[in-house]
Scaffold this active site. Structure first.
Site, PDB file in Angstrom:
ATOM      1  N   HIS A  49       0.838  -1.207   0.000  1.00  0.00           N
ATOM      2  CA  HIS A  49       0.000   0.000   0.000  1.00  0.00           C
ATOM      3  C   HIS A  49       0.875   1.261   0.000  1.00  0.00           C
ATOM      4  O   HIS A  49       0.716   2.158   0.818  1.00  0.00           O
ATOM      5  CB  HIS A  49      -0.963   0.008   1.199  1.00  0.00           C
ATOM      6  CG  HIS A  49      -2.168  -0.860   0.980  1.00  0.00           C
ATOM      7  ND1 HIS A  49      -3.135  -1.070   1.927  1.00  0.00           N
ATOM      8  CD2 HIS A  49      -2.575  -1.572  -0.106  1.00  0.00           C
ATOM      9  CE1 HIS A  49      -4.067  -1.877   1.440  1.00  0.00           C
ATOM     10  NE2 HIS A  49      -3.757  -2.201   0.208  1.00  0.00           N
TER      11      HIS A  49
ATOM     12  N   ASP B  90      -2.251   0.953  -8.715  1.00  0.00           N
ATOM     13  CA  ASP B  90      -3.443   0.405  -8.046  1.00  0.00           C
ATOM     14  C   ASP B  90      -4.332   1.591  -7.681  1.00  0.00           C
ATOM     15  O   ASP B  90      -4.019   2.336  -6.744  1.00  0.00           O
ATOM     16  CB  ASP B  90      -2.998  -0.377  -6.805  1.00  0.00           C
ATOM     17  CG  ASP B  90      -4.172  -0.990  -6.033  1.00  0.00           C
ATOM     18  OD1 ASP B  90      -5.331  -0.657  -6.329  1.00  0.00           O
ATOM     19  OD2 ASP B  90      -3.902  -1.801  -5.131  1.00  0.00           O
TER      20      ASP B  90
ATOM     21  N   ASP C 292     -11.585  -0.338  -8.044  1.00  0.00           N
ATOM     22  CA  ASP C 292     -10.292  -0.740  -7.465  1.00  0.00           C
ATOM     23  C   ASP C 292      -9.618  -1.652  -8.492  1.00  0.00           C
ATOM     24  O   ASP C 292      -9.900  -2.848  -8.539  1.00  0.00           O
ATOM     25  CB  ASP C 292     -10.543  -1.474  -6.143  1.00  0.00           C
ATOM     26  CG  ASP C 292      -9.251  -1.811  -5.409  1.00  0.00           C
ATOM     27  OD1 ASP C 292      -8.184  -1.300  -5.805  1.00  0.00           O
ATOM     28  OD2 ASP C 292      -9.324  -2.576  -4.433  1.00  0.00           O
TER      29      ASP C 292
ATOM     30  N   HIS D 236     -12.803  -1.371   0.537  1.00  0.00           N
ATOM     31  CA  HIS D 236     -12.934  -2.669   1.206  1.00  0.00           C
ATOM     32  C   HIS D 236     -14.341  -2.656   1.791  1.00  0.00           C
ATOM     33  O   HIS D 236     -14.565  -2.236   2.918  1.00  0.00           O
ATOM     34  CB  HIS D 236     -11.859  -2.846   2.282  1.00  0.00           C
ATOM     35  CG  HIS D 236     -10.469  -2.865   1.714  1.00  0.00           C
ATOM     36  ND1 HIS D 236      -9.343  -2.664   2.459  1.00  0.00           N
ATOM     37  CD2 HIS D 236     -10.031  -3.071   0.438  1.00  0.00           C
ATOM     38  CE1 HIS D 236      -8.261  -2.742   1.682  1.00  0.00           C
ATOM     39  NE2 HIS D 236      -8.666  -2.976   0.441  1.00  0.00           N
TER      40      HIS D 236
ATOM     41  N   GLU E 245      -7.299 -10.183  -6.960  1.00  0.00           N
ATOM     42  CA  GLU E 245      -6.055  -9.417  -7.070  1.00  0.00           C
ATOM     43  C   GLU E 245      -4.841 -10.133  -6.478  1.00  0.00           C
ATOM     44  O   GLU E 245      -4.284  -9.690  -5.474  1.00  0.00           O
ATOM     45  CB  GLU E 245      -6.225  -8.051  -6.395  1.00  0.00           C
ATOM     46  CG  GLU E 245      -6.817  -8.081  -4.984  1.00  0.00           C
ATOM     47  CD  GLU E 245      -6.797  -6.718  -4.303  1.00  0.00           C
ATOM     48  OE1 GLU E 245      -5.744  -6.057  -4.330  1.00  0.00           O
ATOM     49  OE2 GLU E 245      -7.824  -6.326  -3.750  1.00  0.00           O
TER      50      GLU E 245
ATOM     51  N   TYR F 245       5.642 -10.286  -4.870  1.00  0.00           N
ATOM     52  CA  TYR F 245       6.484  -9.138  -4.509  1.00  0.00           C
ATOM     53  C   TYR F 245       7.819  -9.674  -4.007  1.00  0.00           C
ATOM     54  O   TYR F 245       7.867 -10.311  -2.938  1.00  0.00           O
ATOM     55  CB  TYR F 245       5.804  -8.305  -3.408  1.00  0.00           C
ATOM     56  CG  TYR F 245       4.342  -8.056  -3.706  1.00  0.00           C
ATOM     57  CD1 TYR F 245       3.937  -6.953  -4.444  1.00  0.00           C
ATOM     58  CD2 TYR F 245       3.359  -8.963  -3.275  1.00  0.00           C
ATOM     59  CE1 TYR F 245       2.600  -6.737  -4.738  1.00  0.00           C
ATOM     60  CE2 TYR F 245       2.016  -8.763  -3.573  1.00  0.00           C
ATOM     61  CZ  TYR F 245       1.636  -7.647  -4.302  1.00  0.00           C
ATOM     62  OH  TYR F 245       0.317  -7.444  -4.601  1.00  0.00           O
TER      63      TYR F 245
ATOM     64  N   GLU G  84      -5.330  -6.650 -10.672  1.00  0.00           N
ATOM     65  CA  GLU G  84      -6.589  -6.603  -9.913  1.00  0.00           C
ATOM     66  C   GLU G  84      -7.747  -6.214 -10.815  1.00  0.00           C
ATOM     67  O   GLU G  84      -7.686  -5.194 -11.511  1.00  0.00           O
ATOM     68  CB  GLU G  84      -6.463  -5.567  -8.778  1.00  0.00           C
ATOM     69  CG  GLU G  84      -7.749  -5.355  -8.002  1.00  0.00           C
ATOM     70  CD  GLU G  84      -7.550  -4.449  -6.789  1.00  0.00           C
ATOM     71  OE1 GLU G  84      -6.657  -3.577  -6.821  1.00  0.00           O
ATOM     72  OE2 GLU G  84      -8.303  -4.612  -5.814  1.00  0.00           O
TER      73      GLU G  84
HETATM   74  N1  GLY Z   1      -6.310  -0.713  -3.375  1.00  0.00           N
HETATM   75  C1  GLY Z   1      -6.303  -1.462  -2.187  1.00  0.00           C
HETATM   76  C2  GLY Z   1      -6.600  -2.864  -2.454  1.00  0.00           C
HETATM   77  O1  GLY Z   1      -6.399  -3.317  -3.542  1.00  0.00           O
HETATM   78  O2  GLY Z   1      -7.133  -3.562  -1.635  1.00  0.00           O
HETATM   79 MN    MN Z   2      -6.399  -2.110  -5.293  1.00  0.00          MN
HETATM   80 MN    MN Z   3      -8.347  -4.272  -3.811  1.00  0.00          MN
END
Ligand code: GLY
Ligand code: MN
Ligand code: MN
Length: 469
Positions: A286, A303, A314, A397, A414, A418, A437
């Site tokens: 994040h 993102d 998202d 969320h 998603e 990493y 995602e």
């Molecule tokens: N953009 C935050 C997530 O993908 O949960």
């Molecule tokens: Mn996201």
């Molecule tokens: Mn997300």
């Protein structure tokens, strides 16, 4: 500097207070919903209230509060954003308000009603500075409430809590920022509510959230229409980024491209801080500071999500700023894509909420083992350390019960990989971070990818980036 500004502000206040009565006449005829006709209609929010009321047990009420105003620093406040539960049931986008939803009709202020909205009254001098308020009278008509009263009237109002068996409520957030206990503030309303209610228990708080989650996790057709719009704008932003990114840009410039497209298309704001993580920052899940120069190499994890009329997208795309994936980047990318495609296929009615994540995790574990990055598939969480899915809606969320998937759910799928610097693998993989995602509508006939208009394969991404150079 500060004292000069303060002096001029004070003189402006003085000028306004003599002239304000005539000057403010026009405000009375207008309200702040006038510019964007496609917010959810009042009938939507009323229907949601009726459904929640029908689900409440006998002799109960639900009490909800507006979000607080949040201070950034000194006299600067963050832009106001309504609490999604409160918005869902009222449509009101103003602070200092409270909703009481009764299961059975009650007599309040001489009127038999089963719901009551308490909100801030009109205030001409404040409106000159901060914009128009809806006002108590207009709210009854515009938001379809039978009973709307000024928040300051709550203290002396005879409301019926103690004759009820249960009250479901959620305490407002961040009350410490509001010191006043006058009913015109959120903390005042909450304090007075607590003083009037002697029935509430901790469990009633949990139940309010659960009941609302059960409703919010199934989107109506009006909500799906707004989500489609938010997602279409977001895909266009990702595509514009692919078309216009240059390797000598910095992360804040790619953020500017994304957010320009959001605003240009009428989205109110990003639904969450935009993540533009390049190079080593692609491995920070994040990451939002977005200050690094792209430096002609590595990958960029973008993102982002536009918020449109309260509903947020998202969508993540991972792209090479120079238009071409390296061999290792491509290998990692295609593994994530394979896992995501399988995760989307597993997003079917009746499947466990965790099914997309399980299948994606298995594929990534096996794939990383095959590439020699891990020795055993069970070490997968070293490089894929998050879940694949959450509900999407008024919140990024979003509220939901994480139950088996049902038609009308909108979820993300998603997966990611990493590999931070100094990881326990060949350094050729270091600083490669990939997340893909998409936003998936669950339907009886199968999953619909609402974000399919932004390319996902290496070939499609490279083709779009090449075409525009
Ligand atoms: N953009 C935050 C997530 O993908 O949960
Ligand atoms: Mn996201
Ligand atoms: Mn997300």
């Amino acid at each position: 500097m500060r004292s000069i500004i303060l002096t001029s502000i004070l003189s402006l206040i003085a000028v306004m207070s003599t002239a304000q009565t005539e000057e403010l006449e026009f405000i009375k005829e207008k309200n702040y919903y006038q510019y964007d006709a496609d917010f959810l209609p009042a009938s939507f929010h009323k229907a949601r209230r009726d459904s929640i009321r029908a689900a409440l047990p006998d002799s109960s009420a639900m009490v909800l509060f507006a979000n607080p105003e949040r201070n950034r620093s000194n006299d600067v406040y963050y832009e106001y954003h309504q609490d999604p539960n409160f918005y869902y049931l009222t449509g009101l986008r103003e602070p200092n308000a409270m909703l009481i939803l009764y299961k059975e009709e009650q007599e309040i202020n001489g009127k038999k009603v089963d719901e009551l909205l308490l909100m801030q009254a009109r205030n001409p001098s404040s409106e000159i500075w901060n914009g128009r308020r809806l006002g108590v009278d207009k709210a009854a008509e515009e938001l379809l409430f039978d009973q709307v009263l000024a928040n300051t009237s709550f203290q002396d109002l005879e409301v019926h809590f103690n004759n009820l068996k249960s009250i479901y409520y959620e305490a407002p957030y961040s009350l410490e920022e509001q010191k006043d206990t006058d009913g015109s503030t959120l903390s005042g309303l909450y304090k007075q509510f607590k003083a009037k209610d002697s029935t509430n228990t901790k469990s009633s708080e949990l139940l309010a959230g659960m009941l609302l989650s059960k409703f919010r996790q199934i989107k109506t057709k009006e909500e799906i229409a707004l989500l489609r719009k938010a997602i279409a704008i977001t895909c266009e932003a990702q595509n514009e980024l692919m078309r216009t990114i240059q390797p000598n840009m910095a992360e804040y410039e790619t953020e500017a491209i994304i957010e320009y497209v959001f605003k240009k298309n009428g989205a109110e704001y990003p639904g969450f801080p935009s993540i533009q993580g390049s190079g080593e920052n692609s491995c920070i899940l994040h990451y939002t500071s977005n200050r690094r120069p792209l430096k002609n190499g590595g990958l960029l994890v973008s993102d982002v999500g536009a918020e449109y009329r309260g509903y947020t997208a998202d969508v993540t795309r991972t792209i090479p700023p120079n238009g071409k994936f390296s061999k290792e980047e491509k290998q990692i990318y295609e593994l994530v894509l394979k896992a995501q495609t399988a995760g989307i296929e597993a997003s079917v009615v009746g499947a466990s909420f965790w099914a997309p994540g399980q299948v994606a995790t298995e594929i990534i574990g096996e794939g990383l083992k095959k590439l020699g990055i891990i020795k055993h598939a069970k070490e997968v969480k070293k490089y894929f350390m998050h879940g694949t899915s959450h509900y999407l809606g008024l919140d990024v969320h979003d509220a939901g019960m994480y139950m088996p998937l049902e038609a009308g759910n909108v979820i993300t799928v998603e997966p990611g990989i990493y590999i931070a610097e100094d990881s326990d693998c060949d350094p050729k993989w270091w600083n490669i971070g990939v997340r893909i995602e998409d936003d998936i509508l669950i339907l009886e006939k199968g999953p619909e990818n609402l974000s399919a208009s932004s390319p996902r394969t290496v070939k499609e991404i490279e083709a779009l980036m090449l075409k525009s150079k």
